[in-house]
Design a protein around this motif. Structure first.
Motif, mmCIF file in Angstrom:
data_model
loop_
_atom_site.group_PDB
_atom_site.id
_atom_site.type_symbol
_atom_site.label_atom_id
_atom_site.label_comp_id
_atom_site.label_asym_id
_atom_site.label_seq_id
_atom_site.Cartn_x
_atom_site.Cartn_y
_atom_site.Cartn_z
ATOM 1 N N TYR A 198 0.815 -1.217 0.000
ATOM 2 C CA TYR A 198 0.000 0.000 0.000
ATOM 3 C C TYR A 198 0.851 1.271 0.000
ATOM 4 C CZ TYR A 198 -3.365 -3.592 1.216
ATOM 5 O OH TYR A 198 -4.128 -4.738 1.207
ATOM 6 N N GLU A 199 1.999 1.174 -0.670
ATOM 7 C CA GLU A 199 2.865 2.349 -0.800
ATOM 8 C C GLU A 199 2.146 3.417 -1.621
ATOM 9 O OE1 GLU A 199 5.492 5.146 -2.376
ATOM 10 O OE2 GLU A 199 4.779 3.542 -3.683
ATOM 11 N N ARG A 200 2.207 4.647 -1.139
ATOM 12 C CA ARG A 200 1.402 5.736 -1.695
ATOM 13 C C ARG A 200 1.615 5.943 -3.203
ATOM 14 N NH1 ARG A 200 -2.632 9.694 -0.393
ATOM 15 N NH2 ARG A 200 -2.772 10.711 -2.404
ATOM 16 N N HIS A 201 2.852 6.062 -3.616
ATOM 17 C CA HIS A 201 3.143 6.315 -5.026
ATOM 18 C C HIS A 201 2.619 5.188 -5.901
ATOM 19 C CE1 HIS A 201 5.180 7.760 -8.591
ATOM 20 N NE2 HIS A 201 5.780 6.583 -8.728
ATOM 21 N N CYS A 202 2.745 3.957 -5.435
ATOM 22 C CA CYS A 202 2.269 2.810 -6.192
ATOM 23 C C CYS A 202 0.752 2.849 -6.340
ATOM 24 C CB CYS A 202 2.708 1.523 -5.513
ATOM 25 S SG CYS A 202 2.144 0.035 -6.373
ATOM 26 N N LEU A 203 0.048 3.195 -5.271
ATOM 27 C CA LEU A 203 -1.419 3.284 -5.334
ATOM 28 C C LEU A 203 -1.856 4.299 -6.388
ATOM 29 C CD1 LEU A 203 -2.505 3.169 -1.566
ATOM 30 C CD2 LEU A 203 -2.503 1.319 -3.246
ATOM 31 N N GLU A 204 -1.168 5.433 -6.438
ATOM 32 C CA GLU A 204 -1.526 6.451 -7.424
ATOM 33 C C GLU A 204 -1.267 5.950 -8.843
ATOM 34 O OE1 GLU A 204 0.055 10.323 -6.722
ATOM 35 O OE2 GLU A 204 -0.537 10.357 -4.600
ATOM 36 N N GLU A 205 -0.163 5.234 -9.044
ATOM 37 C CA GLU A 205 0.132 4.691 -10.371
ATOM 38 C C GLU A 205 -0.926 3.669 -10.802
ATOM 39 O OE1 GLU A 205 4.854 4.884 -11.357
ATOM 40 O OE2 GLU A 205 4.128 3.124 -10.264
ATOM 41 N N LEU A 206 -1.393 2.861 -9.856
ATOM 42 C CA LEU A 206 -2.350 1.813 -10.185
ATOM 43 C C LEU A 206 -3.671 2.377 -10.692
ATOM 44 C CD1 LEU A 206 -1.840 -0.732 -7.251
ATOM 45 C CD2 LEU A 206 -1.052 -0.962 -9.614
ATOM 46 N N VAL A 207 -4.134 3.475 -10.093
ATOM 47 C CA VAL A 207 -5.471 3.994 -10.445
ATOM 48 C C VAL A 207 -5.409 5.174 -11.411
ATOM 49 C CG1 VAL A 207 -6.506 3.170 -8.306
ATOM 50 C CG2 VAL A 207 -5.573 5.486 -8.402
ATOM 51 N N ASP A 208 -4.216 5.554 -11.853
ATOM 52 C CA ASP A 208 -4.086 6.667 -12.799
ATOM 53 C C ASP A 208 -4.405 6.203 -14.207
ATOM 54 O OD1 ASP A 208 -3.615 9.108 -13.915
ATOM 55 O OD2 ASP A 208 -1.429 8.952 -13.851
ATOM 56 N N CYS A 209 -5.672 5.877 -14.411
ATOM 57 C CA CYS A 209 -6.175 5.383 -15.689
ATOM 58 C C CYS A 209 -7.587 5.951 -15.833
ATOM 59 C CB CYS A 209 -6.189 3.855 -15.679
ATOM 60 S SG CYS A 209 -6.875 3.087 -17.156
ATOM 61 N N GLU A 210 -7.816 6.720 -16.869
ATOM 62 C CA GLU A 210 -9.106 7.415 -16.986
ATOM 63 C C GLU A 210 -10.045 6.758 -17.985
ATOM 64 O OE1 GLU A 210 -11.112 11.709 -18.258
ATOM 65 O OE2 GLU A 210 -8.934 11.554 -18.009
ATOM 66 N N PHE A 211 -11.261 6.516 -17.536
ATOM 67 C CA PHE A 211 -12.395 6.191 -18.397
ATOM 68 C C PHE A 211 -13.506 7.156 -18.020
ATOM 69 C CE2 PHE A 211 -10.048 2.319 -18.899
ATOM 70 C CZ PHE A 211 -10.459 1.752 -20.097
ATOM 71 N N SER A 212 -13.910 8.003 -18.946
ATOM 72 C CA SER A 212 -14.944 9.007 -18.686
ATOM 73 C C SER A 212 -16.069 8.887 -19.702
ATOM 74 C CB SER A 212 -14.356 10.427 -18.752
ATOM 75 O OG SER A 212 -13.460 10.657 -17.686
ATOM 76 N N TYR A 213 -17.295 8.816 -19.194
ATOM 77 C CA TYR A 213 -18.481 8.795 -20.042
ATOM 78 C C TYR A 213 -19.100 10.182 -20.044
ATOM 79 C CZ TYR A 213 -23.482 8.276 -21.048
ATOM 80 O OH TYR A 213 -24.757 8.461 -21.534
ATOM 81 N N ALA A 214 -19.350 10.726 -21.238
ATOM 82 C CA ALA A 214 -19.890 12.078 -21.368
ATOM 83 C C ALA A 214 -21.069 12.071 -22.343
ATOM 84 C CB ALA A 214 -18.810 13.037 -21.865
ATOM 85 N N ARG A 215 -21.929 13.045 -22.207
ATOM 86 C CA ARG A 215 -23.031 13.200 -23.163
ATOM 87 C C ARG A 215 -23.337 14.679 -23.330
ATOM 88 N NH1 ARG A 215 -26.859 10.278 -18.990
ATOM 89 N NH2 ARG A 215 -27.579 12.027 -17.732
ATOM 90 N N ARG A 216 -24.051 15.000 -24.412
ATOM 91 C CA ARG A 216 -24.425 16.375 -24.697
ATOM 92 C C ARG A 216 -25.952 16.464 -24.797
ATOM 93 N NH1 ARG A 216 -22.673 16.949 -31.130
ATOM 94 N NH2 ARG A 216 -24.051 15.288 -31.909
ATOM 95 N N PRO A 217 -26.531 17.586 -24.387
ATOM 96 C CA PRO A 217 -27.990 17.722 -24.460
ATOM 97 C C PRO A 217 -28.507 17.701 -25.890
ATOM 98 C CG PRO A 217 -27.050 19.346 -22.950
ATOM 99 C CD PRO A 217 -25.907 18.720 -23.689
ATOM 100 N N GLN A 218 -27.762 18.299 -26.819
ATOM 101 C CA GLN A 218 -28.191 18.333 -28.215
ATOM 102 C C GLN A 218 -26.998 18.649 -29.102
ATOM 103 O OE1 GLN A 218 -31.199 21.363 -28.354
ATOM 104 N NE2 GLN A 218 -29.793 23.025 -27.893
ATOM 105 N N THR A 219 -27.193 18.471 -30.426
ATOM 106 C CA THR A 219 -26.130 18.721 -31.382
ATOM 107 C C THR A 219 -25.574 20.132 -31.235
ATOM 108 O OG1 THR A 219 -27.152 17.209 -32.952
ATOM 109 C CG2 THR A 219 -25.547 18.772 -33.830
ATOM 110 N N GLY A 220 -24.257 20.248 -31.217
ATOM 111 C CA GLY A 220 -23.608 21.545 -31.071
ATOM 112 C C GLY A 220 -23.190 21.867 -29.664
ATOM 113 N N ASP A 221 -23.798 21.196 -28.664
ATOM 114 C CA ASP A 221 -23.423 21.432 -27.271
ATOM 115 C C ASP A 221 -22.143 20.682 -26.921
ATOM 116 O OD1 ASP A 221 -25.654 22.977 -26.969
ATOM 117 O OD2 ASP A 221 -26.840 21.450 -25.938
#
Length: 248
Positions: A198-221
């Protein structure tokens, strides 16, 4: 510059779009309706996000460095992947979707947590998709999201530090960025964290991976992030310059 993913389609048109899981029912009768699960499918590429409801609200954090060790361990329980979906329309007893190891680009969890292919059938005029594990281990109920079939595209960018992917289906998008470190594929993030004491730097490396779901209200937004493996990104614009070429 990112490159587009072209070539023959590996899935039928009726699976293309953004699907949100309503529920998963396991063989022992238990059911999960709380985990946030998004499946965004293009002609071949797939982005998949699974965020447990038990994850703490960390929107107020500034980044990984602002999280406690316990909070980093909570982030390590998320599960996402991106890659290619293969589809066999003639399989019996149902058409079958599959994600073999070689079809993955990268994963949030090194271990493949759902290793089976999926028997697929559509209901309710194609807006409900039922996925069954051939072993009978689980049944998933997926619902098509509105505004996700006007177009579909998948872009990928690689450099020395990262692989990045952008999956877009109409008003819905998933952005994925791999971590910098390579991890063994036979252990979960929590097991790797334990091995690292549970070394701090290692924990940050393990979870430093981004998956983001996004949406827009309508075309152009703008596409705004709804849910992300990095919670402080939620509620913000996706901010991916690639979108300008796709989301007109």
């Amino acid at each position: 510059m990112p490159s587009s993913i072209a070539g023959r389609a590996t899935v039928p048109e009726k699976i293309i779009g953004c699907w949100e899981r309503l529920s998963i029912r396991f063989s022992d009768g238990t059911e999960d309706k709380t985990t946030r699960v998004i499946w965004l499918q293009t002609l071949c590429g797939v982005g998949d996000i699974r965020i447990p409801a038990s994850r703490p609200n960390l929107r107020g954090r500034k980044g990984l460095e602002d999280c406690s060790k316990d909070e980093l361990l909570k982030l390590a329980q998320q599960d996402c992947f991106c890659g290619i979906t293969l589809f066999d329309p003639g399989a019996m007893p149902f058409p079958t979707a599959s994600w073999p190891k070689e079809a993955y680009l990268f994963r949030f969890q090194p271990v493949i947590t759902f290793p089976e292919p999926g028997w697929i059938e559509w209901q309710a005029d194609g807006t409900c998709m039922i996925e069954r594990a051939p072993s009978g281990a689980y049944i998933e109920d997926w619902r098509l999201q509105s505004g996700s079939r006007s177009f579909a595209a998948h872009l990928i960018k690689r450099d020395a530090a990262h692989t990045e992917c952008l999956y877009v289906a109409g008003d819905h998008a998933i952005y994925a960025r791999n971590r910098r470190v390579n991890l063994p594929s036979n252990k979960t993030l929590l097991e790797l964290a334990r091995d690292a004491q549970y070394e701090r730097h290692c924990l940050e490396e393990l979870v430093d991976c981004e998956f983001s779901y996004a949406r827009r209200p309508q075309t152009g937004d703008d596409y705004d992030i709804v849910v992300s493996t990095l919670p402080w990104r939620e509620g913000k614009s996706l901010g991916c310059p690639w979108m300008q070429d796709l989301a007109s």
